[in-house]
Design a protein around this motif. Structure first.
Motif, PDB file in Angstrom:
ATOM      1  N   GLU A 107       0.818  -1.220   0.000  1.00  0.00           N
ATOM      2  CA  GLU A 107       0.000   0.000   0.000  1.00  0.00           C
ATOM      3  C   GLU A 107       0.851   1.268   0.000  1.00  0.00           C
ATOM      4  O   GLU A 107       0.391   2.326  -0.417  1.00  0.00           O
ATOM      5  CB  GLU A 107      -0.974   0.004   1.186  1.00  0.00           C
ATOM      6  CG  GLU A 107      -0.334  -0.054   2.558  1.00  0.00           C
ATOM      7  CD  GLU A 107      -0.162  -1.476   3.066  1.00  0.00           C
ATOM      8  OE1 GLU A 107      -0.053  -2.390   2.219  1.00  0.00           O
ATOM      9  OE2 GLU A 107      -0.123  -1.674   4.285  1.00  0.00           O
ATOM     10  N   LEU A 164      -0.497   0.037  -3.950  1.00  0.00           N
ATOM     11  CA  LEU A 164      -1.019  -1.260  -4.393  1.00  0.00           C
ATOM     12  C   LEU A 164      -1.875  -1.862  -3.276  1.00  0.00           C
ATOM     13  O   LEU A 164      -1.558  -1.688  -2.101  1.00  0.00           O
ATOM     14  CB  LEU A 164       0.141  -2.211  -4.706  1.00  0.00           C
ATOM     15  CG  LEU A 164       1.047  -1.792  -5.861  1.00  0.00           C
ATOM     16  CD1 LEU A 164       2.358  -2.567  -5.834  1.00  0.00           C
ATOM     17  CD2 LEU A 164       0.341  -2.014  -7.185  1.00  0.00           C
ATOM     18  N   PRO A 165      -2.942  -2.575  -3.631  1.00  0.00           N
ATOM     19  CA  PRO A 165      -3.782  -3.183  -2.585  1.00  0.00           C
ATOM     20  C   PRO A 165      -3.036  -4.337  -1.915  1.00  0.00           C
ATOM     21  O   PRO A 165      -2.394  -5.123  -2.601  1.00  0.00           O
ATOM     22  CB  PRO A 165      -4.991  -3.691  -3.362  1.00  0.00           C
ATOM     23  CG  PRO A 165      -4.501  -3.892  -4.750  1.00  0.00           C
ATOM     24  CD  PRO A 165      -3.434  -2.862  -4.984  1.00  0.00           C
ATOM     25  N   PRO A 166      -3.123  -4.463  -0.582  1.00  0.00           N
ATOM     26  CA  PRO A 166      -2.371  -5.503   0.119  1.00  0.00           C
ATOM     27  C   PRO A 166      -2.845  -6.921  -0.191  1.00  0.00           C
ATOM     28  O   PRO A 166      -2.039  -7.834  -0.226  1.00  0.00           O
ATOM     29  CB  PRO A 166      -2.605  -5.196   1.596  1.00  0.00           C
ATOM     30  CG  PRO A 166      -3.281  -3.892   1.663  1.00  0.00           C
ATOM     31  CD  PRO A 166      -3.827  -3.548   0.323  1.00  0.00           C
ATOM     32  N   ASP A 167      -4.134  -7.108  -0.392  1.00  0.00           N
ATOM     33  CA  ASP A 167      -4.649  -8.460  -0.607  1.00  0.00           C
ATOM     34  C   ASP A 167      -5.820  -8.429  -1.584  1.00  0.00           C
ATOM     35  O   ASP A 167      -6.969  -8.659  -1.211  1.00  0.00           O
ATOM     36  CB  ASP A 167      -5.097  -9.068   0.749  1.00  0.00           C
ATOM     37  CG  ASP A 167      -5.512 -10.527   0.601  1.00  0.00           C
ATOM     38  OD1 ASP A 167      -4.976 -11.207  -0.280  1.00  0.00           O
ATOM     39  OD2 ASP A 167      -6.380 -10.978   1.370  1.00  0.00           O
ATOM     40  N   SER A 181      -1.288   2.855   5.646  1.00  0.00           N
ATOM     41  CA  SER A 181      -0.482   3.840   4.939  1.00  0.00           C
ATOM     42  C   SER A 181      -0.918   3.823   3.484  1.00  0.00           C
ATOM     43  O   SER A 181      -1.604   2.905   3.046  1.00  0.00           O
ATOM     44  CB  SER A 181       1.003   3.538   5.089  1.00  0.00           C
ATOM     45  OG  SER A 181       1.275   2.243   4.643  1.00  0.00           O
ATOM     46  N   ILE A 241      -6.576   3.750  -4.361  1.00  0.00           N
ATOM     47  CA  ILE A 241      -6.009   2.550  -4.983  1.00  0.00           C
ATOM     48  C   ILE A 241      -6.871   2.128  -6.162  1.00  0.00           C
ATOM     49  O   ILE A 241      -6.372   1.769  -7.219  1.00  0.00           O
ATOM     50  CB  ILE A 241      -5.909   1.422  -3.944  1.00  0.00           C
ATOM     51  CG1 ILE A 241      -4.716   1.717  -3.033  1.00  0.00           C
ATOM     52  CG2 ILE A 241      -5.767   0.060  -4.617  1.00  0.00           C
ATOM     53  CD1 ILE A 241      -4.435   0.683  -1.999  1.00  0.00           C
ATOM     54  N   THR A 295      -9.961   0.391   1.119  1.00  0.00           N
ATOM     55  CA  THR A 295      -9.375  -0.727   0.401  1.00  0.00           C
ATOM     56  C   THR A 295      -8.290  -1.380   1.249  1.00  0.00           C
ATOM     57  O   THR A 295      -8.230  -2.599   1.376  1.00  0.00           O
ATOM     58  CB  THR A 295      -8.763  -0.246  -0.931  1.00  0.00           C
ATOM     59  OG1 THR A 295      -9.748   0.484  -1.645  1.00  0.00           O
ATOM     60  CG2 THR A 295      -8.289  -1.413  -1.768  1.00  0.00           C
ATOM     61  N   VAL A 296      -7.442  -0.547   1.848  1.00  0.00           N
ATOM     62  CA  VAL A 296      -6.251  -1.073   2.519  1.00  0.00           C
ATOM     63  C   VAL A 296      -6.592  -1.747   3.848  1.00  0.00           C
ATOM     64  O   VAL A 296      -6.171  -2.884   4.097  1.00  0.00           O
ATOM     65  CB  VAL A 296      -5.217   0.051   2.741  1.00  0.00           C
ATOM     66  CG1 VAL A 296      -4.099  -0.433   3.646  1.00  0.00           C
ATOM     67  CG2 VAL A 296      -4.665   0.533   1.410  1.00  0.00           C
ATOM     68  N   GLN A 334      -8.229  -5.222   3.890  1.00  0.00           N
ATOM     69  CA  GLN A 334      -7.337  -6.211   3.285  1.00  0.00           C
ATOM     70  C   GLN A 334      -6.175  -6.541   4.216  1.00  0.00           C
ATOM     71  O   GLN A 334      -5.742  -7.690   4.316  1.00  0.00           O
ATOM     72  CB  GLN A 334      -6.820  -5.705   1.931  1.00  0.00           C
ATOM     73  CG  GLN A 334      -7.921  -5.590   0.896  1.00  0.00           C
ATOM     74  CD  GLN A 334      -7.398  -5.350  -0.501  1.00  0.00           C
ATOM     75  OE1 GLN A 334      -6.207  -5.449  -0.765  1.00  0.00           O
ATOM     76  NE2 GLN A 334      -8.291  -5.019  -1.417  1.00  0.00           N
ATOM     77  N   ARG A 376      -7.460  -8.811   6.803  1.00  0.00           N
ATOM     78  CA  ARG A 376      -7.617 -10.149   6.250  1.00  0.00           C
ATOM     79  C   ARG A 376      -6.269 -10.875   6.244  1.00  0.00           C
ATOM     80  O   ARG A 376      -6.165 -12.030   6.648  1.00  0.00           O
ATOM     81  CB  ARG A 376      -8.156 -10.008   4.825  1.00  0.00           C
ATOM     82  CG  ARG A 376      -8.805 -11.206   4.251  1.00  0.00           C
ATOM     83  CD  ARG A 376      -9.769 -10.792   3.166  1.00  0.00           C
ATOM     84  NE  ARG A 376      -9.078 -10.253   1.988  1.00  0.00           N
ATOM     85  CZ  ARG A 376      -9.668  -9.475   1.098  1.00  0.00           C
ATOM     86  NH1 ARG A 376     -10.920  -9.114   1.235  1.00  0.00           N
ATOM     87  NH2 ARG A 376      -8.995  -9.042   0.052  1.00  0.00           N
ATOM     88  N   LEU A 377      -5.248 -10.157   5.794  1.00  0.00           N
ATOM     89  CA  LEU A 377      -3.909 -10.750   5.757  1.00  0.00           C
ATOM     90  C   LEU A 377      -3.450 -11.131   7.162  1.00  0.00           C
ATOM     91  O   LEU A 377      -2.918 -12.219   7.379  1.00  0.00           O
ATOM     92  CB  LEU A 377      -2.914  -9.746   5.170  1.00  0.00           C
ATOM     93  CG  LEU A 377      -2.758  -9.714   3.654  1.00  0.00           C
ATOM     94  CD1 LEU A 377      -1.737  -8.660   3.278  1.00  0.00           C
ATOM     95  CD2 LEU A 377      -2.316 -11.062   3.138  1.00  0.00           C
TER      96      LEU A 377
END
Ligand code: SF4
Ligand code: SF4
Lengths: 348, 340
Positions: A306, A310-313, B46, B53, B324-325, B328, B331-332
């Protein structure tokens, strides 16, 4: 990006291409898309650790693909004046300035009072100035007498320093491409090289692919309503040439080739960087187990995705489509039931 | 918190400044769904200079939110029309059939306007793709729109009763699909506030379509025949409001844009109009012509406000990289934490 061993074992099992998958590993995208004897899947490996931010790729892409200019803007975002991928930016170089120890740069100081001659005479005597030959050759490949196997300490004495990350972003040519799945006209299609391309004479300008892309790549061109993105230079591939960006990259930060080969090369590179003390190095988008089934264009990054925008997942949006249709069907039935219930009482 | 160490007037006034945020952490507070316990530590956020995104939808709000609204109105009206046809309520039947035909025609106009020119709608039909809700929807409309037009035309003309009955019945079969497929259309995107709500969105749209159709009937039909419409309004409002609350509860952070700024105002208005319109319609709609008309107008407006609110919330969620971040990252983290 996971190193889950069970998941890797699962990848080994799925050696035959499975058709019409909406998500999950897909070892042979081109054959699954109907190409009987497709060439190997081609892609990009962008090694951002050697990117120097020269933007040759951006320029070469515009020139070769005749992409219109999208205005010159001084954004104040370091040296980034294109801001992100879009209809008229198919390669985008990101510049990130970070206060993190890296190399021997120091931010926020003037160098007016530095005596360069005395500094030069001290070359090679301190950890911040390891002297000529300090750029480490790989272990075993160094000439006799040269310092081998290590690079200069990443953070000599724990100072807070500036580092600059540069990365050339591009369409990921996903294994499961949401843009392609949702396109109602078939304008987006899978090529024999496993890449994803828009046919500009068929695109309807419905714009459905734009919010579908989990990476924010494809976009609509204002004045013509149709969408545009990186084609991985489909026209050049057809005659055995490499894409314009890879051709123009002076540091080989952008590498083009068969995806399998690139994955091996990337694994070796990230291992080498880690061994040399660059512990932040990681691959992004290379894993066929990830939410989009792995990317045809993947990256070596030096920080979290990010940070580069970029999207992490990311997950292909159509992964949930069967469940969506089921819910919609249930809702449709409920609606009919409600209407029927409205008529049940007191018929006139 | 700007990340550069060099201030605008420079170190000792010697250097130019930069405004760039480096690895910017936007200092926004974190809101979690009510009663939800954090299973993983709050993900650190961040972004790249706060830039989105995702690329936000390029759809024009009036066209596409209007399209979602009109589809719901048409689909549910077809059901009312068929029911009224069968149970012998001619005024209700005619209004609902004309309403369905008019709404679906307008929605096609909105779609074509968003595409740019009519030929592009025809181009939509060059393939049939089950993975594309827009393709499925286009084919659905091609089947449905002529049926509603036939049902309305035969009703108005008073001739070809058999054809009219068949068209009315078929339109009622396709109607619910027309009202709910639009939820799949917007949920099958990476837009957080839409995608995350894919389980409840079709029910929200079904309920909202029902209140809109009931509203149209209340507004235009003599009081004596509006019974089914009034009951449909109550049932539809319950379905809409109930599933909408459920959606907000379950989607957590992705529901935040629904409760901020313009979407929030629109959605509150939608709630007030729907509840008010339903109550007024149910209480006085059967006796008082004026009250019924006001209630009907409120229901129509409420349903529209809901679609526009959801539309704008989705766009806002795509514009802010946080939505978005953060999910996710969580989730990770959940996947990587031992025992998860
Ligand atoms: S979904 Fe986005 S990143 Fe993937 S192929 Fe399509 S445009 Fe490229
Ligand atoms: S804008 Fe063009 S490429 Fe994108 S989904 Fe619509 S028709 Fe397909």
């Amino acid at each position: 990006m996971t190193d889950d061993t069970a998941a890797r074992a699962a990848r080994e099992d799925g050696a035959v291409p499975r058709h019409n998958l909406l998500s999950g590993p897909q070892p042979d995208v081109a054959r699954a898309a109907g190409y009987a004897d497709a060439p190997p899947r081609m892609g990009f490996f962008t090694d951002t650790s050697v990117c120097i931010g020269c933007k040759a790729c951006e320029v070469a892409c515009k020139e070769w693909n005749a992409v219109p200019e999208d205005g010159l803007e001084l954004t104040g975002m370091s040296y980034d004046n294109t801001q992100g991928l879009g209809a008229d930016t198919w390669r985008h170089v990101a510049f990130i300035e970070q206060r993190k120890p890296f190399g021997g740069q120091e931010p926020g100081v003037g160098h007016e009072d530095v005596d360069v001659f005395s500094a030069a005479s001290a070359l090679g005597t301190g950890p911040g100035s390891p002297g000529p030959g300090a750029t480490a050759p790989p272990p075993g490949a160094a000439p006799a007498g040269a310092p081998a196997g290590e690079i200069s300490p990443v953070s000599p004495d724990g100072r807070t320093e500036l580092r600059w990350l540069m990365a050339s972003d591009v369409c990921k040519h996903c294994t499961h491409a949401a843009c392609l799945d949702v396109c109602p006209t078939g304008s987006l299609f899978r090529t024999e090289y496993g890449t994803v391309v828009v046919q500009e004479d068929i695109c309807n300008g419905c714009g459905y692919c734009v919010p579908a892309c989990p990476y924010g790549v494809i976009d609509q061109r204002r004045d013509d309503g149709r969408v545009w993105k990186c084609t991985l230079c489909y026209d050049r591939l057809g005659v055995g040439m490499e894409p314009a960006c890879a051709k123009s990259c002076p540091t080989e930060s952008i590498q083009f080739g068969p995806l399998d080969e690139l994955r091996d090369r990337a694994a070796a590179r990230v291992a080498r960087l880690r061994a040399a003390g660059v512990t932040d190095a990681r691959l992004y988008g290379e894993d066929p187990q990830d939410g989009v089934g792995g990317d045809g264009a993947f990256f070596l990054l030096l920080d979290e995705p990010e940070v580069y925008g970029l999207p992490p997942d990311p997950v292909v949006t159509t992964r949930d489509l069967p469940a969506m249709w089921r819910h919609a069907a249930a809702a449709a039935v409920s609606l009919a039931a409600l209407a029927a219930a409205g008529f049940v009482r007191r018929p006139r | 918190m700007t990340g550069s160490d060099v201030p605008r007037d420079g170190v000792e006034g010697a250097r130019p400044g930069r405004d760039a945020l480096t690895g910017a952490h936007t200092g926004r507070r974190r809101r979690r769904g009510r009663g939800e316990r954090a299973m993983v530590p709050d993900a650190e956020f961040s972004s790249y200079y706060g830039k989105p995104i995702l690329n936000k939808p390029t759809w024009k709000a009036l066209d596409i939110a209007g399209y979602l609204y009109l589809g719901g109105l048409a689909g549910a009206s077809s059901l009312l029309g068929a029911g009224a046809h069968v149970t012998g309520r001619p005024a209700l039947a005619r209004t609902a059939k004309i309403g369905a035909a008019g709404a679906i025609s307008l929605s096609l106009v909105a779609l074509v306007h968003d595409l740019g020119r009519p030929a592009r709608f025809v181009n939509m039909l060059r393939v049939f793709k089950p993975t594309s809700p827009m393709s499925v929807g286009s084919w659905l409309l091609v089947g449905y729109a002529p049926l509603t037009l036939a049902a309305a035309a035969t009703d108005v003309a008073g001739r070809y009763r058999l054809v009219g009955a068949a068209a009315t019945a078929s339109a009622a079969v396709l109607g619910p699909a027309v009202a709910t497929y639009t939820a799949v259309l917007i949920c099958d995107t990476a837009v957080p506030s839409w995608h995350e709500g894919y389980r409840e969105m079709p029910f929200v749209f079904a309920g909202s379509g029902a209140t809109a159709a009931a509203g149209l009937a209340l507004a235009c039909v003599p009081a004596g025949q509006t019974g089914p419409a009034r009951r449909l309004a109550v049932l539809g409002a319950a379905l809409e409001l109930g599933s909408f609350q459920l959606m907000k509860r379950r989607t957590g952070l992705a529901a935040e844009p629904l409760e901020q700024g313009r979407p929030h105002a629109l959605l509150r208005a939608a709630e007030a109009l729907t509840v008010g319109g339903t109550a007024l319609g149910a209480y006085a709609g059967g006796r008082n012509r004026v009250a019924a008309a006001v209630a009907g107008a409120a229901l129509l407006a409420g349903s529209a406000a809901l679609r526009f609110g959801i539309f704008h919330a989705g766009v806002a969620s795509a514009e802010d990289p946080r939505y978005t971040v953060v999910p996710q990252r969580e989730r990770l983290a959940a996947r990587r934490s031992p025992g998860a």
